[in-house]
Design a protein around this motif. Structure first.
Motif, PDB file in Angstrom:
ATOM      1  N   ASP A 143      11.254 -57.622  18.021  1.00  0.00           N
ATOM      2  CA  ASP A 143      12.336 -56.883  18.674  1.00  0.00           C
ATOM      3  C   ASP A 143      13.397 -57.848  19.199  1.00  0.00           C
ATOM      4  O   ASP A 143      13.095 -58.962  19.640  1.00  0.00           O
ATOM      5  CB  ASP A 143      11.784 -56.045  19.842  1.00  0.00           C
ATOM      6  CG  ASP A 143      10.853 -54.937  19.374  1.00  0.00           C
ATOM      7  OD1 ASP A 143      11.020 -54.457  18.243  1.00  0.00           O
ATOM      8  OD2 ASP A 143       9.942 -54.554  20.145  1.00  0.00           O
ATOM      9  N   PHE A 158      16.277 -49.384  22.353  1.00  0.00           N
ATOM     10  CA  PHE A 158      15.537 -48.924  23.532  1.00  0.00           C
ATOM     11  C   PHE A 158      16.454 -48.960  24.745  1.00  0.00           C
ATOM     12  O   PHE A 158      17.143 -49.948  24.995  1.00  0.00           O
ATOM     13  CB  PHE A 158      14.319 -49.826  23.800  1.00  0.00           C
ATOM     14  CG  PHE A 158      13.403 -49.288  24.858  1.00  0.00           C
ATOM     15  CD1 PHE A 158      12.417 -48.363  24.541  1.00  0.00           C
ATOM     16  CD2 PHE A 158      13.536 -49.697  26.181  1.00  0.00           C
ATOM     17  CE1 PHE A 158      11.579 -47.855  25.519  1.00  0.00           C
ATOM     18  CE2 PHE A 158      12.705 -49.191  27.161  1.00  0.00           C
ATOM     19  CZ  PHE A 158      11.720 -48.263  26.837  1.00  0.00           C
ATOM     20  N   TYR A 170       9.102 -53.849  31.090  1.00  0.00           N
ATOM     21  CA  TYR A 170       9.054 -53.387  29.703  1.00  0.00           C
ATOM     22  C   TYR A 170       8.456 -54.489  28.836  1.00  0.00           C
ATOM     23  O   TYR A 170       8.724 -55.676  29.035  1.00  0.00           O
ATOM     24  CB  TYR A 170      10.446 -53.037  29.183  1.00  0.00           C
ATOM     25  CG  TYR A 170      11.075 -51.830  29.838  1.00  0.00           C
ATOM     26  CD1 TYR A 170      10.563 -50.562  29.613  1.00  0.00           C
ATOM     27  CD2 TYR A 170      12.176 -51.967  30.668  1.00  0.00           C
ATOM     28  CE1 TYR A 170      11.140 -49.444  30.204  1.00  0.00           C
ATOM     29  CE2 TYR A 170      12.765 -50.862  31.266  1.00  0.00           C
ATOM     30  CZ  TYR A 170      12.235 -49.597  31.026  1.00  0.00           C
ATOM     31  OH  TYR A 170      12.805 -48.502  31.622  1.00  0.00           O
ATOM     32  N   SER A 171       7.646 -54.078  27.863  1.00  0.00           N
ATOM     33  CA  SER A 171       7.036 -55.019  26.933  1.00  0.00           C
ATOM     34  C   SER A 171       7.544 -54.727  25.526  1.00  0.00           C
ATOM     35  O   SER A 171       7.504 -53.577  25.071  1.00  0.00           O
ATOM     36  CB  SER A 171       5.507 -54.888  26.978  1.00  0.00           C
ATOM     37  OG  SER A 171       4.904 -55.748  26.032  1.00  0.00           O
ATOM     38  N   PHE A 172       8.031 -55.763  24.847  1.00  0.00           N
ATOM     39  CA  PHE A 172       8.574 -55.591  23.502  1.00  0.00           C
ATOM     40  C   PHE A 172       7.833 -56.495  22.515  1.00  0.00           C
ATOM     41  O   PHE A 172       7.265 -57.530  22.891  1.00  0.00           O
ATOM     42  CB  PHE A 172      10.069 -55.920  23.482  1.00  0.00           C
ATOM     43  CG  PHE A 172      10.894 -55.021  24.349  1.00  0.00           C
ATOM     44  CD1 PHE A 172      11.200 -53.734  23.952  1.00  0.00           C
ATOM     45  CD2 PHE A 172      11.360 -55.462  25.588  1.00  0.00           C
ATOM     46  CE1 PHE A 172      11.963 -52.898  24.760  1.00  0.00           C
ATOM     47  CE2 PHE A 172      12.124 -54.643  26.405  1.00  0.00           C
ATOM     48  CZ  PHE A 172      12.419 -53.349  25.986  1.00  0.00           C
ATOM     49  N   LYS A 173       7.868 -56.114  21.260  1.00  0.00           N
ATOM     50  CA  LYS A 173       7.204 -56.881  20.219  1.00  0.00           C
ATOM     51  C   LYS A 173       8.013 -58.140  19.892  1.00  0.00           C
ATOM     52  O   LYS A 173       9.218 -58.201  20.160  1.00  0.00           O
ATOM     53  CB  LYS A 173       7.042 -56.020  18.964  1.00  0.00           C
ATOM     54  CG  LYS A 173       6.173 -54.784  19.170  1.00  0.00           C
ATOM     55  CD  LYS A 173       6.157 -53.917  17.928  1.00  0.00           C
ATOM     56  CE  LYS A 173       5.344 -52.662  18.156  1.00  0.00           C
ATOM     57  NZ  LYS A 173       5.377 -51.755  16.977  1.00  0.00           N
ATOM     58  N   ALA A 214      17.222 -53.481  24.123  1.00  0.00           N
ATOM     59  CA  ALA A 214      16.560 -54.128  22.990  1.00  0.00           C
ATOM     60  C   ALA A 214      16.799 -53.306  21.726  1.00  0.00           C
ATOM     61  O   ALA A 214      17.059 -52.100  21.783  1.00  0.00           O
ATOM     62  CB  ALA A 214      15.063 -54.259  23.247  1.00  0.00           C
ATOM     63  N   LEU A 269      16.085 -58.786  21.976  1.00  0.00           N
ATOM     64  CA  LEU A 269      16.553 -58.512  23.333  1.00  0.00           C
ATOM     65  C   LEU A 269      18.063 -58.629  23.398  1.00  0.00           C
ATOM     66  O   LEU A 269      18.654 -59.547  22.819  1.00  0.00           O
ATOM     67  CB  LEU A 269      15.920 -59.488  24.332  1.00  0.00           C
ATOM     68  CG  LEU A 269      14.422 -59.355  24.609  1.00  0.00           C
ATOM     69  CD1 LEU A 269      14.015 -60.324  25.710  1.00  0.00           C
ATOM     70  CD2 LEU A 269      14.056 -57.942  24.996  1.00  0.00           C
ATOM     71  N   GLY A 288       5.152 -61.610  22.649  1.00  0.00           N
ATOM     72  CA  GLY A 288       6.256 -60.664  22.645  1.00  0.00           C
ATOM     73  C   GLY A 288       7.122 -60.921  23.870  1.00  0.00           C
ATOM     74  O   GLY A 288       6.988 -61.936  24.553  1.00  0.00           O
ATOM     75  N   HIS A 289       8.031 -60.001  24.182  1.00  0.00           N
ATOM     76  CA  HIS A 289       8.961 -60.170  25.291  1.00  0.00           C
ATOM     77  C   HIS A 289       8.570 -59.266  26.458  1.00  0.00           C
ATOM     78  O   HIS A 289       8.211 -58.106  26.271  1.00  0.00           O
ATOM     79  CB  HIS A 289      10.388 -59.821  24.849  1.00  0.00           C
ATOM     80  CG  HIS A 289      10.803 -60.468  23.568  1.00  0.00           C
ATOM     81  ND1 HIS A 289      11.040 -61.820  23.466  1.00  0.00           N
ATOM     82  CD2 HIS A 289      11.030 -59.949  22.328  1.00  0.00           C
ATOM     83  CE1 HIS A 289      11.403 -62.105  22.212  1.00  0.00           C
ATOM     84  NE2 HIS A 289      11.395 -60.972  21.514  1.00  0.00           N
ATOM     85  N   PHE A 348      11.245 -48.187  17.480  1.00  0.00           N
ATOM     86  CA  PHE A 348      10.547 -47.675  18.649  1.00  0.00           C
ATOM     87  C   PHE A 348      10.100 -46.218  18.448  1.00  0.00           C
ATOM     88  O   PHE A 348      10.831 -45.415  17.862  1.00  0.00           O
ATOM     89  CB  PHE A 348      11.447 -47.747  19.891  1.00  0.00           C
ATOM     90  CG  PHE A 348      11.905 -49.129  20.222  1.00  0.00           C
ATOM     91  CD1 PHE A 348      11.067 -49.995  20.894  1.00  0.00           C
ATOM     92  CD2 PHE A 348      13.171 -49.582  19.843  1.00  0.00           C
ATOM     93  CE1 PHE A 348      11.489 -51.284  21.200  1.00  0.00           C
ATOM     94  CE2 PHE A 348      13.591 -50.855  20.149  1.00  0.00           C
ATOM     95  CZ  PHE A 348      12.744 -51.718  20.833  1.00  0.00           C
ATOM     96  N   GLY A 358      15.148 -52.618  17.694  1.00  0.00           N
ATOM     97  CA  GLY A 358      13.915 -52.711  16.915  1.00  0.00           C
ATOM     98  C   GLY A 358      13.524 -51.337  16.416  1.00  0.00           C
ATOM     99  O   GLY A 358      14.377 -50.456  16.279  1.00  0.00           O
TER     100      GLY A 358
END
Length: 632
Positions: free
Chosen positions: A574, A506, A568-571, A591, A576, A524-525, A595, A593
């Motif tokens: 994912d 991402f 930004y929101s990540f699972k 990140a 970082l 999540g992050h 997407f 993962g």
């Protein structure tokens, strides 16, 4: 000849239904924002001129075409145009008048469902004691379907379906028993609610000003909106904005007026009816629309704050907080009135959007009214659910742009040319048949020359809009295409990073510094990027983005640097790749993962709209074949 024999019950019902069709969210949300963004009082003079030379003529054109079609058994634009032009091509161009209504209703009913939900939350006093930030956060949670504000799972989806069911049920009752009844109740209630809130807006004064706020005075907001500034007469941006507002607020170019007018009796007045509906819409917009959101917001937050933050979201992210300053009882009443006003404005418009599809299916395939109504609800549900489920992914905005903007301009331009250059004598005779007023002769050349010219300019401006809609900069310096122009949208020019549908990494969409890394509610992050953007105020006090320090005109206020935050929101799974303090540039990977990027949803929205248009073209073709068989 169609077996469709529906007709309006009363003249007042017709006028209120037409006014309800025109009066919508644009009157109370879009108009004040457009006025603020275009210099307040500087906007009013071009607005009124455009109303007279473009708005009124377009209303007459569509009423005349609609009644002409209805007199010959046609209640939808494909076969109204086909009957007028006698050329097969035009019935397919008339598809815009059915397609646009379905596509707009798909996301418009979602907006409408917000107002219904907010009426409910106002009654149960959800917003009581919330800060401004918490009210804004409530809206974010509401449109995020994975969260709930009431404990009901998928709350936004449920309210959307309820709203769509209500629309479909009313449409199934027909014009006289459904649409007209709602208009007779809804439009007066809208006016009552509006007058209450407008009275509060014009009498608030400085009574709500917090300590230290020198420009927190509702009268400053009213003065800003109403004080004429003749410098606007030489600003093409203001003229284009005014013309665009008139165009959208009157609901022309969408096909609903043709359909409503097709049910008018042969010798009933349409000239005065069109004027009445248009002026009622103008009154609601100029008097009520300008007296609620902006004055109340200025009274508590200040004129400078409103100039910098005026936007559509104020209705949901700011107004409940402002109502809360009046105490629990008045806050509840005001919330119900404000969101009730928006609901009635919305439903009287969305009901109009169902009639072209219903008229088409009843005329061409002999469908009964209820079957036509429920089929409309079904196709809108299929088209609309992606706007609910993927609201933050760009689907909603794509629908609004292509169906709610571009399609309207294209269709209105075509019909104005047809009316003015292929049959203005017949059209003028149709317009004056049974008229209760004598239309001034000056409007004939205006309708033939000025109205199509303005629409053509709007289309060209939309096709190749310069960066930030700044025509002066484009003509005096270099011309750079804006991402929101038609060409820019086709190219997805506004999407710089993350241009692959599916990716294993991402990319950042802004330049800035990582200021915080946290956790989401599901562990999540969260990554917060602080991006500095620079703006300046021009001579009219409008906030403009700065390209180059040398671009700031001499004598204007010093430009300000603002730090805006991109989150930004990540699972949880994912990875970082950044840390606090890192400075990253656009397209830097932050990140890794799996997407699915927004560009996928944007292009899928375009595809769905294209398929809908082709599907209606296919139905028009089948209807044409059916007519040929029946004629044998």
């Amino acid at each position: 000849m169609s077996a469709n024999k529906e007709a309006w019950g009363t003249r007042i019902g017709l006028i209120l239904a037409m006014a309800g069709n025109a009066v919508g969210f644009g009157n109370f949300l879009r108009f004040p924002v457009q006025a603020v963004q275009n210099g307040g009082g500087a906007f009013i003079i071009p607005y009124i001129v455009c109303f007279l030379v473009m708005g009124i003529p377009l209303l007459w054109i569509e009423w005349a075409m609609g009644r002409f079609g209805g007199r010959n058994g046609h209640h939808s634009t494909p076969f109204i145009l086909d009957h007028m032009m006698k050329t097969p091509f035009w019935k397919y161009f008339g598809v815009f008048g059915v397609f646009t209504n379905i596509a707009v209703a798909a996301y418009y009913c979602y907006l409408e469902s917000w107002t219904l939900s907010y009426v409910f939350h106002s009654i149960i006093q959800t917003f009581d004691g919330m800060s401004q930030g918490e009210v804004a956060g409530f809206f974010s949670d509401y449109v995020n379907i994975s969260r709930t504000t009431t404990g009901i799972p998928y709350e936004a989806v449920i309210f959307y379906i309820l709203c769509l069911l209500l629309n479909t049920y009313i449409l199934s009752k027909g014009l006289k028993g459904g649409v007209e009844k709602v208009a007779k109740f809804g439009v007066p209630m809208l006016l009552v609610f509006g007058f209450f809130l407008a009275l509060r807006g014009v009498t608030l004064g400085a009574s709500g000003a917090p300590e230290g706020c020198n420009d927190c005075n509702a009268f400053l907001g009213l003065n800003f909106l109403w004080e004429p500034r003749f410098s606007s007469l030489t600003d093409p941006k203001v003229w284009l904005a005014a013309a665009g507002q008139i165009f959208f607020t009157l609901s022309v170019g969408i096909g609903t007026i043709h359909c409503y007018a097709s049910y008018v009796r042969e010798n009933d007045d349409i000239a005065l009816n069109a004027m009445s509906a248009g002026w009622m819409n103008g009154f609601v917009e100029i008097v009520l629309g300008a007296s609620i959101v902006i004055p109340i917001a200025v009274g508590y937050l200040g004129l400078d704050w409103v100039k910098e933050n005026a936007g559509f979201a104020m209705a949901f992210q700011t107004m409940p907080y402002l109502f809360g300053q009046w105490g629990p009882f008045l806050a509840t009443i005001s919330g119900v009135f404000w969101f009730g006003l928006l609901f009635f404005a919305g439903i009287t418009s969305s009901l109009a959007m169902g009639t072209p599809w219903m008229g088409f299916m009843e005329d061409e395939f002999d469908w009964p009214r209820k079957r036509a109504a429920w089929s409309f609800g079904g196709i809108v549900l299929i088209m609309g659910l992606p706007t609910v489920l993927f609201f933050g992914k760009g689907v909603f905005d794509e629908y609004d742009y292509w169906a709610g903007t571009v399609s309207l301009v294209v269709f209105a331009l075509a019909e104005s040319i047809i009316f003015s250059w292929r049959g203005i004598t017949k059209g003028w005779n149709e317009l004056n048949r049974g008229a209760d007023i004598k239309i001034p002769d000056i409007f004939r050349p205006i309708t033939k020359y000025v109205t199509p010219f303005l629409l053509f300019i709007i289309f060209l401006a939309s096709l190749a809009t310069p960066m930030n809609n700044d025509w002066k900069y484009a003509f005096e310096n270099s011309y750079e295409l804006d991402p929101n122009s038609i060409i820019g949208k086709i190219q997805n020019k506004g999407i710089i990073a993350n241009r692959s549908y599916f990716a294993n990494h991402f990319e950042s969409e802004v330049n800035g510094e990582i200021v915080e890394i946290g956790q989401t509610r599901r562990r999540g992050h969260l990554v917060h990027i602080g991006a500095e953007k620079t703006y300046f105020k021009d001579e009219a006090g409008r906030i403009k983005p700065l390209r180059n320090a040398a671009d700031v005109p001499a004598g204007v206020q010093p430009f300000d640097s603002l730090t805006v935050f991109k989150t930004y929101s990540f699972k949880p799974q994912d990875q970082l790749l950044v840390d606090i303090g890192d400075y990253i540039a656009v397209k830097d990977t932050i990140a890794r993962g799996k997407f699915i990027n927004n560009i996928f949803y944007v292009d899928m929205a375009k595809l769905m709209l294209s398929l809908l248009f082709l599907f209606i073209c296919f139905l028009v073709y089948k209807a044409s074949q059916r007519r040929k068989i029946n004629a044998l």
